[in-house]
Motif scaffolding. Structure first.
Motif, PDB file in Angstrom:
ATOM      1  N   LYS A  19       4.600  12.864 -14.763  1.00 60.38           N
ATOM      2  CA  LYS A  19       5.886  12.731 -14.083  1.00 60.38           C
ATOM      3  C   LYS A  19       6.105  13.877 -13.102  1.00 60.38           C
ATOM      4  CE  LYS A  19       8.315  10.165 -17.707  1.00 60.38           C
ATOM      5  NZ  LYS A  19       9.405  10.219 -18.728  1.00 60.38           N
ATOM      6  N   ASP A  20       5.757  15.099 -13.524  1.00 61.27           N
ATOM      7  CA  ASP A  20       5.910  16.269 -12.650  1.00 61.27           C
ATOM      8  C   ASP A  20       5.014  16.154 -11.420  1.00 61.27           C
ATOM      9  OD1 ASP A  20       7.735  17.345 -14.407  1.00 61.27           O
ATOM     10  OD2 ASP A  20       6.300  18.682 -15.395  1.00 61.27           O
ATOM     11  N   GLU A  21       3.767  15.714 -11.634  1.00 57.54           N
ATOM     12  CA  GLU A  21       2.840  15.581 -10.521  1.00 57.54           C
ATOM     13  C   GLU A  21       3.284  14.470  -9.571  1.00 57.54           C
ATOM     14  OE1 GLU A  21      -0.867  14.958 -12.484  1.00 57.54           O
ATOM     15  OE2 GLU A  21      -1.344  17.095 -12.595  1.00 57.54           O
ATOM     16  N   LEU A  22       3.790  13.392 -10.138  1.00 56.84           N
ATOM     17  CA  LEU A  22       4.257  12.288  -9.308  1.00 56.84           C
ATOM     18  C   LEU A  22       5.465  12.704  -8.476  1.00 56.84           C
ATOM     19  CD1 LEU A  22       3.985   9.367  -8.423  1.00 56.84           C
ATOM     20  CD2 LEU A  22       5.348   8.688 -10.399  1.00 56.84           C
TER      21      LEU A  22
ATOM     22  N   ILE B  74      -4.445   8.343   2.385  1.00 58.36           N
ATOM     23  CA  ILE B  74      -4.547   8.450   0.933  1.00 58.36           C
ATOM     24  C   ILE B  74      -4.856   7.052   0.392  1.00 58.36           C
ATOM     25  CG2 ILE B  74      -3.381   9.140  -1.199  1.00 58.36           C
ATOM     26  CD1 ILE B  74      -1.403  10.723   0.619  1.00 58.36           C
ATOM     27  N   THR B  75      -5.938   6.917  -0.365  1.00 60.24           N
ATOM     28  CA  THR B  75      -6.317   5.588  -0.860  1.00 60.24           C
ATOM     29  C   THR B  75      -6.237   5.533  -2.386  1.00 60.24           C
ATOM     30  OG1 THR B  75      -8.675   6.183  -0.914  1.00 60.24           O
ATOM     31  CG2 THR B  75      -7.841   5.214   1.105  1.00 60.24           C
ATOM     32  N   ASP B  76      -5.469   4.580  -2.871  1.00 56.90           N
ATOM     33  CA  ASP B  76      -5.353   4.278  -4.301  1.00 56.90           C
ATOM     34  C   ASP B  76      -5.160   5.511  -5.186  1.00 56.90           C
ATOM     35  OD1 ASP B  76      -5.743   1.545  -3.735  1.00 56.90           O
ATOM     36  OD2 ASP B  76      -7.906   1.833  -3.700  1.00 56.90           O
ATOM     37  N   PRO B  77      -4.106   6.292  -4.943  1.00 55.36           N
ATOM     38  CA  PRO B  77      -3.892   7.484  -5.778  1.00 55.36           C
ATOM     39  C   PRO B  77      -3.644   7.125  -7.232  1.00 55.36           C
ATOM     40  CG  PRO B  77      -1.966   7.013  -4.419  1.00 55.36           C
ATOM     41  CD  PRO B  77      -3.045   6.098  -3.950  1.00 55.36           C
ATOM     42  N   LYS B  78      -4.358   7.803  -8.140  1.00 57.80           N
ATOM     43  CA  LYS B  78      -4.221   7.523  -9.570  1.00 57.80           C
ATOM     44  C   LYS B  78      -2.825   7.823 -10.086  1.00 57.80           C
ATOM     45  CE  LYS B  78      -9.064   8.133 -10.980  1.00 57.80           C
ATOM     46  NZ  LYS B  78      -9.996   8.921 -11.809  1.00 57.80           N
ATOM     47  N   LEU B  79      -2.106   8.677  -9.387  1.00 58.16           N
ATOM     48  CA  LEU B  79      -0.754   9.023  -9.806  1.00 58.16           C
ATOM     49  C   LEU B  79       0.170   7.808  -9.837  1.00 58.16           C
ATOM     50  CD1 LEU B  79      -0.210  12.366  -7.850  1.00 58.16           C
ATOM     51  CD2 LEU B  79      -0.167  12.087 -10.327  1.00 58.16           C
ATOM     52  N   LEU B  80      -0.185   6.766  -9.094  1.00 54.14           N
ATOM     53  CA  LEU B  80       0.647   5.568  -9.049  1.00 54.14           C
ATOM     54  C   LEU B  80       0.202   4.502 -10.028  1.00 54.14           C
ATOM     55  CD1 LEU B  80       1.151   5.206  -5.188  1.00 54.14           C
ATOM     56  CD2 LEU B  80       2.578   6.407  -6.847  1.00 54.14           C
TER      57      LEU B  80
ATOM     58  N   ILE C  47      10.763   6.451  -8.903  1.00 60.40           N
ATOM     59  CA  ILE C  47      11.295   7.337  -7.871  1.00 60.40           C
ATOM     60  C   ILE C  47      10.420   7.335  -6.617  1.00 60.40           C
ATOM     61  CG2 ILE C  47      10.094   9.385  -8.748  1.00 60.40           C
ATOM     62  CD1 ILE C  47      12.597  11.003  -7.961  1.00 60.40           C
ATOM     63  N   PHE C  48       9.115   7.121  -6.779  1.00 62.12           N
ATOM     64  CA  PHE C  48       8.214   7.108  -5.625  1.00 62.12           C
ATOM     65  C   PHE C  48       8.645   6.022  -4.641  1.00 62.12           C
ATOM     66  CE2 PHE C  48       4.429   5.699  -3.333  1.00 62.12           C
ATOM     67  CZ  PHE C  48       3.882   6.893  -2.906  1.00 62.12           C
ATOM     68  N   TYR C  49       8.833   4.818  -5.139  1.00 63.16           N
ATOM     69  CA  TYR C  49       9.221   3.699  -4.276  1.00 63.16           C
ATOM     70  C   TYR C  49      10.628   3.910  -3.726  1.00 63.16           C
ATOM     71  CZ  TYR C  49      10.124  -1.091  -2.743  1.00 63.16           C
ATOM     72  OH  TYR C  49      10.444  -2.193  -1.992  1.00 63.16           O
TER      73      TYR C  49
ATOM     74  N   LEU D 184      -0.784   7.872   5.931  1.00 63.14           N
ATOM     75  CA  LEU D 184      -0.910   6.462   5.563  1.00 63.14           C
ATOM     76  C   LEU D 184      -1.418   6.405   4.129  1.00 63.14           C
ATOM     77  CD1 LEU D 184      -1.034   3.416   6.127  1.00 63.14           C
ATOM     78  CD2 LEU D 184      -3.284   3.781   7.180  1.00 63.14           C
ATOM     79  N   CYS D 185      -0.598   5.879   3.236  1.00 61.83           N
ATOM     80  CA  CYS D 185      -0.953   5.808   1.816  1.00 61.83           C
ATOM     81  C   CYS D 185      -1.185   4.353   1.424  1.00 61.83           C
ATOM     82  CB  CYS D 185       0.169   6.416   0.967  1.00 61.83           C
ATOM     83  SG  CYS D 185      -0.164   6.404  -0.812  1.00 61.83           S
ATOM     84  N   PHE D 186      -2.408   4.061   0.975  1.00 62.61           N
ATOM     85  CA  PHE D 186      -2.761   2.720   0.517  1.00 62.61           C
ATOM     86  C   PHE D 186      -2.664   2.652  -1.004  1.00 62.61           C
ATOM     87  CE2 PHE D 186      -5.627   2.619   4.402  1.00 62.61           C
ATOM     88  CZ  PHE D 186      -4.844   1.712   5.094  1.00 62.61           C
ATOM     89  N   CYS D 187      -2.054   1.619  -1.524  1.00 64.42           N
ATOM     90  CA  CYS D 187      -2.060   1.393  -2.964  1.00 64.42           C
ATOM     91  C   CYS D 187      -1.968  -0.101  -3.240  1.00 64.42           C
ATOM     92  CB  CYS D 187      -0.936   2.151  -3.671  1.00 64.42           C
ATOM     93  SG  CYS D 187       0.663   2.051  -2.868  1.00 64.42           S
TER      94      CYS D 187
END
Length: 225
Positions: A105-108, A84-90, A136-138, A125-128
């Motif tokens: 927030k719900d999607e995240l 996953i590269t640079d997800p806009k959700l973040l 909450i993600f972190y 592997l998620c790149f950001c």
């Protein structure tokens, strides 16, 4: 687990099994590319080169498709590898209306829940570029997965990286050679590791069988850089 890129790469090279979830964040492309290459080799060990095909999700991630990709058992290679590269959700700087903010927030949360529950036959592997440590993600994924900080190096922190690069060729820089490279790099805000890696590869060819690299060698190869 939260770990620096240098320590994680060392661990990844030594351990037989890779973590099922890795979130690599920061601005240093060298570390991210190296992590991706090592994971590909480890996850697809014994698989023909042409069949080593990760599934890639970029920016606008379809959450339903992502969930399906992670949870569908692989019949050919033995493992799923999802990048996953640079997800806009973040994207923390995006300004939204209250309604849009609640949807975000719900999607995240859904995105976080998917990555927090990965079966043993899948690797993600998620790149950001940035992570907000308050979110909450972190907080969730640093507990359930491996969060790797891929920060750029300053010239004065370069010696361990240079030692590691030389060791790949069975060589080492002497003191003056290391000092000269660090002097060259002192004019940069951050060290361009990908570019520097290429120059060191040229240096290994130039030096040939000599395994102690001197300042004269560095000057000869790095002059154009």
């Amino acid at each position: 687990m939260i770990i620096t890129a240098e320590k994680f790469l060392k661990t990844l090279r030594q351990d037989e099994k890779a973590p099922n979830l890795i979130v690599a964040w920061g601005d240093e492309a060298y570390y991210k590319d190296t992590i991706k290459d090592l994971l590909t080799e480890k996850i697809f060990a014994g698989v023909a080169q042409e069949e080593r095909t990760p599934q890639v999700f970029s920016q606008s991630v379809d959450l339903s498709q992502l969930r399906e990709s992670i949870n569908t058992y692989p019949f050919f290679s033995g493992s799923n590898f999802i990048i996953i590269t640079d997800p806009k959700l973040l994207d923390q700087e995006k300004k939204e209306s209250e309604k849009a903010s609640e949807k975000h927030k719900d999607e995240l949360k859904t995105f976080t829940d998917i990555l927090a529950d990965i079966p043993e036959y899948s690797y993600v592997l998620c790149f950001c570029l940035k992570l907000d440590k308050r979110k909450i993600f972190y907080k969730t994924l640093s507990q359930t997965g491996t969060v790797v900080e891929c920060s750029s190096l300053k010239y004065y922190s370069l010696k361990p990286w240079l030692d590691e690069q030389a060791a790949k060729y069975g060589a080492r820089f002497d003191y003056k050679a290391t000092s000269l490279i660090m002097e060259y790099m002192s004019v940069t805000e951050t060290v361009p590791l990908l570019l520097l890696e290429g120059e060191i590869a040229k240096l290994s060819i130039y030096a040939g069988k000599r395994k102690i690299w001197k300042a004269e060698d560095v000057a000869a190869i790095f002059s154009q850089l």
